[in-house]
Write an enzyme that holds these catalytic residues in place. Sequence first.
Site, PDB file in Angstrom:
ATOM      1  N   HIS A   1      -6.652 -11.295  -0.640  1.00 27.19           N
ATOM      2  CA  HIS A   1      -6.678 -10.316  -1.742  1.00 27.19           C
ATOM      3  C   HIS A   1      -5.908  -9.037  -1.441  1.00 27.19           C
ATOM      4  CE1 HIS A   1      -9.787  -8.676   0.872  1.00 27.19           C
ATOM      5  NE2 HIS A   1      -9.451  -7.518   0.359  1.00 27.19           N
TER       6      HIS A   1
HETATM    7  C1  UD1 Z   1     -10.748  -3.346  -2.328  1.00 24.63           C
HETATM    8  C2  UD1 Z   1     -10.323  -2.543  -1.101  1.00 24.63           C
HETATM    9  C3  UD1 Z   1     -10.072  -3.466   0.069  1.00 24.63           C
HETATM   10  C4  UD1 Z   1     -11.276  -4.366   0.322  1.00 24.63           C
HETATM   11  C5  UD1 Z   1     -11.604  -5.101  -0.961  1.00 24.63           C
HETATM   12  C6  UD1 Z   1     -12.796  -6.028  -0.792  1.00 24.63           C
HETATM   13  C7  UD1 Z   1      -9.124  -0.475  -1.658  1.00 24.63           C
HETATM   14  C8  UD1 Z   1      -7.792   0.195  -1.646  1.00 24.63           C
HETATM   15  N1  UD1 Z   1      -9.108  -1.788  -1.355  1.00 24.63           N
HETATM   16  O1  UD1 Z   1      -9.617  -4.139  -2.711  1.00 24.63           O
HETATM   17  O2  UD1 Z   1      -9.829  -2.698   1.236  1.00 24.63           O
HETATM   18  O3  UD1 Z   1     -10.957  -5.279   1.352  1.00 24.63           O
HETATM   19  O4  UD1 Z   1     -11.867  -4.144  -2.009  1.00 24.63           O
HETATM   20  O5  UD1 Z   1     -12.877  -6.914  -1.872  1.00 24.63           O
HETATM   21  O6  UD1 Z   1     -10.127   0.148  -1.933  1.00 24.63           O
HETATM   22  N2  UD1 Z   1     -11.558  -6.462 -10.149  1.00 24.63           N
HETATM   23  C9  UD1 Z   1     -12.317  -7.238 -11.002  1.00 24.63           C
HETATM   24  N3  UD1 Z   1     -13.670  -7.218 -10.849  1.00 24.63           N
HETATM   25  C10 UD1 Z   1     -14.287  -6.492  -9.907  1.00 24.63           C
HETATM   26  C11 UD1 Z   1     -13.500  -5.697  -9.060  1.00 24.63           C
HETATM   27  C12 UD1 Z   1     -12.146  -5.695  -9.181  1.00 24.63           C
HETATM   28  O7  UD1 Z   1     -11.805  -7.935 -11.859  1.00 24.63           O
HETATM   29  O8  UD1 Z   1     -15.530  -6.515  -9.828  1.00 24.63           O
HETATM   30  C13 UD1 Z   1     -10.106  -6.464 -10.271  1.00 24.63           C
HETATM   31  C14 UD1 Z   1      -9.597  -5.161 -10.800  1.00 24.63           C
HETATM   32  O9  UD1 Z   1      -9.375  -5.222 -12.156  1.00 24.63           O
HETATM   33  C15 UD1 Z   1      -8.295  -4.951 -10.068  1.00 24.63           C
HETATM   34  C16 UD1 Z   1      -8.427  -5.782  -8.846  1.00 24.63           C
HETATM   35  O10 UD1 Z   1      -9.553  -6.611  -8.972  1.00 24.63           O
HETATM   36  O11 UD1 Z   1      -7.207  -5.469 -10.795  1.00 24.63           O
HETATM   37  C17 UD1 Z   1      -8.470  -4.945  -7.590  1.00 24.63           C
HETATM   38  O12 UD1 Z   1      -9.707  -4.280  -7.416  1.00 24.63           O
HETATM   39  P1  UD1 Z   1      -9.820  -3.017  -6.417  1.00 24.63           P
HETATM   40  O13 UD1 Z   1     -11.239  -2.720  -6.218  1.00 24.63           O
HETATM   41  O14 UD1 Z   1      -8.906  -1.953  -6.891  1.00 24.63           O
HETATM   42  O15 UD1 Z   1      -9.211  -3.467  -5.048  1.00 24.63           O
HETATM   43  P2  UD1 Z   1      -9.515  -4.761  -4.187  1.00 24.63           P
HETATM   44  O16 UD1 Z   1      -8.281  -5.592  -4.230  1.00 24.63           O
HETATM   45  O17 UD1 Z   1     -10.807  -5.410  -4.501  1.00 24.63           O
END
Ligand code: UD1
Length: 360
Positions: free
Chosen positions: A203
Amino acid sequence: MRVVTVVGNRPQFVKAAAVSRRLREHHDELLVHTGQHYDDDMSRVFFEELALPRADRELGVGSASAPVQTGRMLESLDQVLADARPDLVIVYGDTNSTLAGALAGAQVRAPVAHVEAGMRSFDWSMPEELNRVLADHASALLLCSTETAARNLRSEGITAGVHIVGDAMADVLLEMTPVAKERSNALKREGVEPGRYLLVTAHRAGNVDDPARLGALVDLLEAVPSPVVFPVHPRTRARLDAAGLTARLEANKGIRLSSPVGYLDLVALAASARAILTDSGGLQKEAYLLGVPCITLRDTTEWVETVESGWNTLVDLSADAALAALEREPPAERPELYGGGHAGERICEEIDAFACERSG
Ligand code: UD1
């Protein structure tokens, strides 16, 4: 003391599970969920399975670019901290929620405790590296998982308030592995046999946001021996869909794509895998603790001891390097690296000592 703990995403729910209940024996804790992760399978399931106390405040920031997401958190946390007037703010790991919590605490002059302080990949293209370094430099209490982490802090001139406590995720894993093996039916659901499949997670922005690298990841998944069990993080799912790659993976009978799985299913799948291919920091440690070889889909890691001990191989997105790593015999030795399940205790002891110092 009045303690505000800030969590927001999957790995932080696991780490807080090792600390929160014990912390509440001596201190008043207000648990704040930023809402960085909000789907049931990214958030609720972890609170339930790990018996983490319910969040006292939900900030509901949701998804956005890192600066916008962090900014929203800061704005909401400012109000929460003004009302709570904490004696200590606790943050975990290296995510946007970590940085926001540390910065918000420092700005209201509340001391900050950073759990998993001092981890470094020395790769400034990772958003997590920026979050780690800034959170450490805003913290008064730096609770390190390893000696390497304390050394990293020393080389940045941070020596006060540094304590090596072991790793909070290790506590939870060691406690929950027998429970996962008993309760989870994930192997049956995925139709796989112990020792005869690969578990994959990916991810990191550096792997999935760039279409060329995402394509290389898919090539790698097609090259390694099947079956491959791949619970797909929402970020990865969205990028695969946008690049038109989901259908290609779904058409491959050896690759089992699923939604993100809960903690117990993940542990059950990890414990019985032939090897784990991942770009997650947490899973590199978990693989080590479970005695399962790890193939890390990055060219750097913060968890250098797992590589030095021979249990983890960094392959970036090279299918050839992954295939070569899979051929290697696991080492005979697996030294204790992460505190043996006592990090939660040690973290709370350091917090108690910090409280005594302040009141004395
Ligand atoms: C984040 C952390 C990463 C950690 C990871 C664990 C940062 C910069 N990155 O990355 O270090 O390893 O969490 O999972 O903080 N989304 C959903 N549903 C959710 C959550 C997110 O659909 O419940 C989607 C969002 O729309 C977005 C994407 O996932 O497009 C990324 O989510 P985000 O929390 O920004 O970063 P992660 O890639 O999860």
